[in-house]
Scaffold this active site. Sequence first.
Site, PDB file in Angstrom:
ATOM      1  N   HIS A  56       7.678 -16.528   0.267  1.00 42.84           N
ATOM      2  CA  HIS A  56       9.003 -16.405   0.889  1.00 42.84           C
ATOM      3  C   HIS A  56       8.951 -15.496   2.115  1.00 42.84           C
ATOM      4  O   HIS A  56       9.601 -15.754   3.137  1.00 42.84           O
ATOM      5  CB  HIS A  56       9.999 -15.824  -0.122  1.00 42.84           C
ATOM      6  CG  HIS A  56      10.522 -16.801  -1.122  1.00 42.84           C
ATOM      7  ND1 HIS A  56      11.123 -17.986  -0.777  1.00 42.84           N
ATOM      8  CD2 HIS A  56      10.550 -16.750  -2.485  1.00 42.84           C
ATOM      9  CE1 HIS A  56      11.496 -18.638  -1.861  1.00 42.84           C
ATOM     10  NE2 HIS A  56      11.157 -17.920  -2.913  1.00 42.84           N
ATOM     11  N   GLU A  63      12.467 -22.677  -1.941  1.00 48.43           N
ATOM     12  CA  GLU A  63      11.768 -22.512  -3.217  1.00 48.43           C
ATOM     13  C   GLU A  63      10.567 -23.448  -3.306  1.00 48.43           C
ATOM     14  O   GLU A  63       9.473 -23.045  -3.731  1.00 48.43           O
ATOM     15  CB  GLU A  63      12.734 -22.769  -4.377  1.00 48.43           C
ATOM     16  CG  GLU A  63      13.796 -21.707  -4.560  1.00 48.43           C
ATOM     17  CD  GLU A  63      13.205 -20.334  -4.817  1.00 48.43           C
ATOM     18  OE1 GLU A  63      12.265 -20.221  -5.636  1.00 48.43           O
ATOM     19  OE2 GLU A  63      13.667 -19.362  -4.184  1.00 48.43           O
ATOM     20  N   HIS A  72       4.124 -17.024  -4.994  1.00 53.94           N
ATOM     21  CA  HIS A  72       5.372 -17.685  -4.619  1.00 53.94           C
ATOM     22  C   HIS A  72       6.297 -16.715  -3.887  1.00 53.94           C
ATOM     23  O   HIS A  72       6.859 -17.052  -2.833  1.00 53.94           O
ATOM     24  CB  HIS A  72       6.063 -18.207  -5.887  1.00 53.94           C
ATOM     25  CG  HIS A  72       7.474 -18.648  -5.680  1.00 53.94           C
ATOM     26  ND1 HIS A  72       7.834 -19.953  -5.429  1.00 53.94           N
ATOM     27  CD2 HIS A  72       8.644 -17.938  -5.687  1.00 53.94           C
ATOM     28  CE1 HIS A  72       9.146 -20.033  -5.289  1.00 53.94           C
ATOM     29  NE2 HIS A  72       9.660 -18.820  -5.445  1.00 53.94           N
ATOM     30  N   GLU A  73       6.463 -15.520  -4.432  1.00 53.89           N
ATOM     31  CA  GLU A  73       7.385 -14.558  -3.817  1.00 53.89           C
ATOM     32  C   GLU A  73       6.880 -14.097  -2.455  1.00 53.89           C
ATOM     33  O   GLU A  73       7.665 -13.954  -1.510  1.00 53.89           O
ATOM     34  CB  GLU A  73       7.594 -13.359  -4.758  1.00 53.89           C
ATOM     35  CG  GLU A  73       8.233 -13.711  -6.098  1.00 53.89           C
ATOM     36  CD  GLU A  73       9.595 -14.379  -5.975  1.00 53.89           C
ATOM     37  OE1 GLU A  73      10.271 -14.168  -4.944  1.00 53.89           O
ATOM     38  OE2 GLU A  73       9.973 -15.116  -6.898  1.00 53.89           O
TER      39      GLU A  73
END
Length: 268
Positions: free
Chosen positions: A133, A191, A129-130
Amino acid sequence: MTSKLFRNIAIGLVSTALLTACSTSPTGRKQLVLLPDSQLNEMGVASFAEMKSSTPASGSTQATKNVQCVADRIIAVLPQEHRQQAWEVVLFNDEQVNAFALPGYKIGVYTGLLEVAQNQDQLAAVVGHEVGHVLARHSNERVSTQLATSQALALGYQLSGEDSATKAAIFQGLGIGAQIGIILPFSRTHESEADVIGLDLMAKAGFDPEESIKLWQNMSKKGASSTPEFLSTHPSHQTRMQDLNAAMAAPKQIYSSLKAANQAAKCY
């Protein structure tokens, strides 16, 4: 007449800048990107250096090795332009349940997260997920959105006549409206998009994508935010789990194929 001409020219210049700054995210979403990526990378590197100077790294060799292994698996499946970069991964000795990835190819994980991400797959969901970004240039997009919003409001203020209490109140309200109507929704979009990108990355790296749901179940048990979702930069835990479930089919198939070929991740 002069004021009207100036206003039209200014609006035209702003509109042209916005149109020429359009980009596309990995999911195909149109983005507003005004700054060069090199500038964001410099900021990310500087921020990471500051974090390392103020927060000690974990003294656990095994935990550090586990985090590095998970990150390396994720990095190995990135598009070449990102995979070939010199990524730096640090496990910080801090109780907060969090992790991050910064422009400039920096990944930080806090030891507190390892109490909630209970296995390699759940940790991979967070790291994926990070990293998502970074791949989607969300930092650049968010800074660009804030910059464009503030400049538009400033321009509108200058072109809307003489100062007055009424004018000040109106533009204060517009500022709040922009925060709730533009900047926060963009953050929630980021997100949600990073969740989808991360789900794909973790599956390709050989981690079980269904563990991402269990991760957010663990997060829910840890405590939910009391901030209403429309005033938050993050979707609610329930929204995230629903969205992850909706996007689960393809990543699950990828992981099942890797597992059948005995290529699933084995970090710890």
